[in-house]
Design a protein around this motif. Structure first.
Motif, short mmCIF file in Angstrom:
data_model
loop_
_atom_site.label_atom_id
_atom_site.label_comp_id
_atom_site.label_asym_id
_atom_site.label_seq_id
_atom_site.Cartn_x
_atom_site.Cartn_y
_atom_site.Cartn_z
N LEU A 1 18.54 -10.04 35.02
CA LEU A 1 19.73 -10.47 34.29
C LEU A 1 20.83 -9.42 34.34
O LEU A 1 22.02 -9.76 34.32
CB LEU A 1 19.37 -10.83 32.85
N TRP A 2 20.46 -8.15 34.41
CA TRP A 2 21.46 -7.10 34.58
C TRP A 2 22.17 -7.29 35.93
O TRP A 2 23.37 -7.17 36.03
CB TRP A 2 20.81 -5.72 34.50
N ARG A 3 21.41 -7.60 36.96
CA ARG A 3 21.99 -7.80 38.29
C ARG A 3 22.87 -9.05 38.31
O ARG A 3 23.89 -9.07 38.99
CB ARG A 3 20.89 -7.92 39.33
N VAL A 4 22.50 -10.07 37.55
CA VAL A 4 23.32 -11.27 37.46
C VAL A 4 24.68 -10.93 36.87
O VAL A 4 25.72 -11.44 37.30
CB VAL A 4 22.62 -12.37 36.62
N SER A 5 24.70 -10.04 35.90
CA SER A 5 25.96 -9.74 35.22
C SER A 5 26.78 -8.67 35.92
O SER A 5 27.99 -8.59 35.70
CB SER A 5 25.68 -9.30 33.78
N VAL B 1 14.59 -8.74 32.63
CA VAL B 1 15.60 -7.81 32.12
C VAL B 1 16.44 -7.21 33.25
O VAL B 1 17.67 -7.32 33.23
CB VAL B 1 14.95 -6.73 31.23
N PRO B 2 15.84 -6.58 34.28
CA PRO B 2 16.70 -6.05 35.35
C PRO B 2 17.37 -7.15 36.18
O PRO B 2 18.46 -6.95 36.72
CB PRO B 2 15.75 -5.21 36.21
N TRP C 1 -2.66 -15.69 26.71
CA TRP C 1 -1.67 -16.46 27.46
C TRP C 1 -0.26 -16.00 27.12
O TRP C 1 0.62 -15.94 27.99
CB TRP C 1 -1.81 -17.95 27.18
N LEU C 2 -0.04 -15.65 25.87
CA LEU C 2 1.28 -15.17 25.48
C LEU C 2 1.57 -13.80 26.09
O LEU C 2 2.72 -13.50 26.45
CB LEU C 2 1.41 -15.13 23.96
N ALA C 3 0.53 -12.97 26.23
CA ALA C 3 0.71 -11.69 26.91
C ALA C 3 1.06 -11.89 28.38
O ALA C 3 1.89 -11.17 28.94
CB ALA C 3 -0.54 -10.83 26.76
N VAL C 4 0.43 -12.88 29.00
CA VAL C 4 0.74 -13.20 30.40
C VAL C 4 2.18 -13.70 30.51
O VAL C 4 2.90 -13.37 31.45
CB VAL C 4 -0.25 -14.24 30.96
N ALA C 5 2.64 -14.49 29.55
CA ALA C 5 4.01 -15.00 29.57
C ALA C 5 5.03 -13.89 29.39
O ALA C 5 6.18 -14.00 29.83
CB ALA C 5 4.20 -16.05 28.48
N LEU C 6 4.62 -12.80 28.77
CA LEU C 6 5.53 -11.68 28.54
C LEU C 6 5.87 -10.94 29.83
O LEU C 6 6.97 -10.38 29.95
CB LEU C 6 4.90 -10.72 27.52
N VAL C 7 4.99 -10.95 30.81
CA VAL C 7 5.21 -10.22 32.06
C VAL C 7 6.46 -10.73 32.80
O VAL C 7 7.35 -9.95 33.14
CB VAL C 7 3.95 -10.25 32.96
N LEU D 1 15.95 -15.64 41.48
CA LEU D 1 14.77 -14.98 40.93
C LEU D 1 14.61 -15.27 39.44
O LEU D 1 13.49 -15.42 38.94
CB LEU D 1 14.86 -13.47 41.17
N SER D 2 15.71 -15.41 38.72
CA SER D 2 15.61 -15.69 37.29
C SER D 2 15.06 -17.09 37.03
O SER D 2 14.29 -17.30 36.08
CB SER D 2 16.95 -15.51 36.59
N SER D 3 15.41 -18.05 37.86
CA SER D 3 14.84 -19.39 37.67
C SER D 3 13.34 -19.39 37.99
O SER D 3 12.56 -20.07 37.31
CB SER D 3 15.58 -20.43 38.52
N LEU D 4 12.92 -18.61 38.98
CA LEU D 4 11.50 -18.49 39.29
C LEU D 4 10.75 -17.83 38.14
O LEU D 4 9.72 -18.33 37.68
CB LEU D 4 11.31 -17.68 40.58
N LEU D 5 11.28 -16.72 37.63
CA LEU D 5 10.61 -16.01 36.55
C LEU D 5 10.61 -16.82 35.25
O LEU D 5 9.65 -16.78 34.49
CB LEU D 5 11.27 -14.64 36.33
#
Length: 151
Positions: free
Chosen positions: A22-26, A19-20, A7-13, A39-43
């Protein structure tokens, strides 16, 4: 490897997919930042659900529930200030593919009951919020500036 580690591996996806985003957010244009915020709130919500199962912390599911309500609400509020709600196929596809891929196995693991109902509610809210805010259709800056009049 224990089941909790899976489950933790699934949460890592979804966390790695952030990462990309949050780059677009900034670094993006205001419309791109709005899509990335959506998209960040969904992820984030999708990462919290398997993390709750993996860590054995049901409180994470409650945080995902709050995020599934406030994420699209925040997107609509920012869209109001920008005067445009940009459409995004990426957000819609991520919701329509990612949410069932994570929520349905969690429902099987939770079994029938209140926990399953909460997971299904969160999944429905994540999909509905992403489809509504990812559909776009808001007036653009020019249309808002001239009061929506057409020539």
């Amino acid at each position: 490897m224990r089941a909790d580690d899976g489950w933790l591996a699934v949460a890592l996806v979804p966390l790695l997919a952030l990462v990309p985003v949050l780059w677009r957010v900034s670094r993006g244009a205001p419309e791109d930042r709005l899509i990335a915020q959506n998209l960040s709130s969904l992820l984030g919500g999708l990462a919290l659900l398997p993390a709750a199962q993996g860590f054995g912390r049901p409180a994470y599911v409650d945080v995902a529930l709050v995020l599934s309500v406030l994420g699209p609400t925040g997107t609509l509020i920012y869209a109001r200030f920008l005067g445009v709600l940009p459409g995004s196929r990426l957000v819609r596809r991520a919701a329509l593919l990612g949410v069932p891929a994570i929520v349905l196995p969690l429902c099987v693991a939770a079994g029938p009951g209140r926990a399953m109902a909460k997971l299904l509610l969160i999944g429905a809210l994540l999909i509905a919020g992403s489809v509504v805010t990812g559909a776009g259709g808001g007036r653009g800056r020019k249309a808002a500036a001239d009061g929506g009049r057409t020539a």
